[in-house]
Design an enzyme around this catalytic site. Structure first.
Site, mmCIF file in Angstrom:
data_model
loop_
_atom_site.group_PDB
_atom_site.id
_atom_site.type_symbol
_atom_site.label_atom_id
_atom_site.label_comp_id
_atom_site.label_asym_id
_atom_site.label_seq_id
_atom_site.Cartn_x
_atom_site.Cartn_y
_atom_site.Cartn_z
ATOM 1 N N ASN A 199 0.857 -1.190 0.000
ATOM 2 C CA ASN A 199 0.000 0.000 0.000
ATOM 3 C C ASN A 199 0.898 1.248 0.000
ATOM 4 O O ASN A 199 0.805 2.124 0.855
ATOM 5 C CB ASN A 199 -0.962 0.005 1.198
ATOM 6 C CG ASN A 199 -2.062 1.041 1.018
ATOM 7 O OD1 ASN A 199 -2.272 1.895 1.867
ATOM 8 N ND2 ASN A 199 -2.742 1.005 -0.097
ATOM 9 N N LEU A 200 1.753 1.269 -0.989
ATOM 10 C CA LEU A 200 2.867 2.216 -0.976
ATOM 11 C C LEU A 200 2.419 3.650 -1.200
ATOM 12 O O LEU A 200 1.565 3.933 -2.031
ATOM 13 C CB LEU A 200 3.877 1.810 -2.055
ATOM 14 C CG LEU A 200 4.405 0.375 -1.923
ATOM 15 C CD1 LEU A 200 5.387 0.066 -3.052
ATOM 16 C CD2 LEU A 200 5.060 0.137 -0.569
ATOM 17 N N HIS A 226 7.184 5.632 1.284
ATOM 18 C CA HIS A 226 7.897 4.420 0.858
ATOM 19 C C HIS A 226 8.742 4.717 -0.395
ATOM 20 O O HIS A 226 9.859 4.237 -0.524
ATOM 21 C CB HIS A 226 6.906 3.326 0.448
ATOM 22 C CG HIS A 226 6.054 2.795 1.555
ATOM 23 N ND1 HIS A 226 4.692 2.992 1.607
ATOM 24 C CD2 HIS A 226 6.371 2.032 2.633
ATOM 25 C CE1 HIS A 226 4.207 2.377 2.670
ATOM 26 N NE2 HIS A 226 5.186 1.801 3.316
ATOM 27 N N GLN A 272 10.830 1.126 15.825
ATOM 28 C CA GLN A 272 11.120 -0.020 14.955
ATOM 29 C C GLN A 272 12.539 0.078 14.399
ATOM 30 O O GLN A 272 13.296 -0.899 14.393
ATOM 31 C CB GLN A 272 10.109 -0.059 13.807
ATOM 32 C CG GLN A 272 10.505 -0.975 12.662
ATOM 33 C CD GLN A 272 9.412 -1.113 11.623
ATOM 34 O OE1 GLN A 272 8.440 -1.791 11.847
ATOM 35 N NE2 GLN A 272 9.575 -0.468 10.472
ATOM 36 N N VAL A 319 8.304 11.482 5.785
ATOM 37 C CA VAL A 319 7.706 12.256 4.678
ATOM 38 C C VAL A 319 6.297 12.642 5.117
ATOM 39 O O VAL A 319 5.539 11.803 5.604
ATOM 40 C CB VAL A 319 7.676 11.423 3.382
ATOM 41 C CG1 VAL A 319 7.076 12.232 2.245
ATOM 42 C CG2 VAL A 319 9.088 10.962 3.020
HETATM 43 O O1 PAF Z 1 7.467 -0.935 8.647
HETATM 44 C C1 PAF Z 1 6.945 -1.900 8.066
HETATM 45 O O2 PAF Z 1 6.294 -1.749 7.038
HETATM 46 C C2 PAF Z 1 7.097 -3.295 8.665
HETATM 47 O O3 PAF Z 1 7.079 -3.254 10.050
HETATM 48 C C3 PAF Z 1 8.319 -4.055 8.146
HETATM 49 C C4 PAF Z 1 9.616 -3.368 8.538
HETATM 50 C C5 PAF Z 1 8.248 -4.171 6.633
HETATM 51 C C6 PAF Z 1 8.355 -5.472 8.735
HETATM 52 O O4 PAF Z 1 7.199 -6.180 8.421
#
Ligand code: PAF
Length: 281
Positions: A32-33, A37, A155, A178
């Site tokens: 779902n970019l 991303h 994360q 962003v």
């Molecule tokens: O940030 C994300 O989209 C997710 O946590 C990741 C790093 C792709 C791991 O599933």
């Protein structure tokens, strides 16, 4: 861009790139970019010879009652966007490909401490799911570098610590948040907001900006500042999960006046949980 679903094919293509002496940059995603991303992809293109992305909605990082089933899956549009930004390979595994014995996976990667506070406190098991899937993806893709957005600040720290402590030969790169033109941090979950919630959502950034300024102005009663920020967010219609002023290196509360700080927040607007943060420098 090649779209690969199977591990054996991925391994073969990676081997070819490595044998040709190419550097590999990796951008793992759940799809779902959005532009956030895609700027990670731009970043990867600028640093490496071969860019790999993955789309995998990882069941292991979702708790019971969270949005795993509803998480938007938009593969066709995502493939078009990745292609237009110069990504070379997309790994698009199925759940059984990533977790052949799911749900009884025995090996887990855990980064205690860092994973137990803030988002980890409200989403128990979330960071074990993230660390485990990222470790698996690193083993599959074997990148020289991997790029993660700073919106998921905690994360990023968990992944950095994991890669460092497990001696993974991959450089972890954080890329700036962003934002939409009104300040809202881009997120796939913004799509869950209705029109009115979407109008309210930028207040999270506005309130964090205010909190950041108060700290920069020399205010030191952090718990009062956090509490006031939380009250203001509730007045806007948010339900606070946490508002915290923390040290950037370990996410613990500040101790010394020269600690590097970050303000972090998670708050609900209706059924949507939004997170955001601002580093204070
Ligand atoms: O940030 C994300 O989209 C997710 O946590 C990741 C790093 C792709 C791991 O599933």
């Amino acid at each position: 861009m090649q779209v690969i679903k199977e591990v054996s094919e991925l391994r073969q293509l990676i081997r070819q790139q490595k044998q040709a002496g190419k550097t590999i940059a990796f951008v793992p995603t759940m799809g779902n970019l959005h532009e956030g991303h895609l700027q990670l992809i731009d970043n990867a293109v600028g640093r490496s010879d071969f860019v790999v992305s993955s789309i995998f909605v990882n069941p292991m990082q979702f708790g019971a009652g969270e949005d795993f089933d509803n998480y938007p899956r938009t593969h066709e549009a995502d493939i078009e966007k990745l292609t237009s930004r110069g990504c070379n390979l997309l790994f698009l595994p199925s759940v059984p490909t990533m977790y052949p014995v799911a749900p009884d996976i025995q090996t887990r990667v855990e980064v205690p401490g860092l994973s137990d506070v803030l988002c980890g406190a409200s989403r128990p098991g979330h960071f074990v799911g993230v660390a485990t899937v990222v470790a698996k993806l690193f083993n599959l893709v074997q990148p020289d570098m991997a790029i993660f957005g700073e919106k998921d600040f905690q994360q990023l720290m968990v992944i950095r610590r994991m890669a460092n402590e497990l001696c993974m030969p991959v450089e972890i790169i954080g890329a700036p948040i962003v934002r939409e033109s009104d300040g809202l941090a881009m997120s796939s979950r913004n799509g869950y907001l209705d029109q009115q919630q979407r109008q309210t959502a930028p207040e999270l950034f506005a309130e964090l900006t205010r909190l950041k300024q108060q700290v920069l102005d020399g205010e030191t009663d952090f718990s009062r500042l956090e509490q006031e920020c939380s009250t203001r967010l509730e007045q806007h219609g948010f339900k606070k999960d946490y508002i915290a002023i923390r040290r950037t290196d370990d996410l613990n509360p500040p101790v010394n006046s020269d600690d590097n700080l970050v303000v972090l927040a998670a708050a609900w607007l209706g059924k949507t949980r939004l997170i955001d943060n601002l580093v204070l420098n």
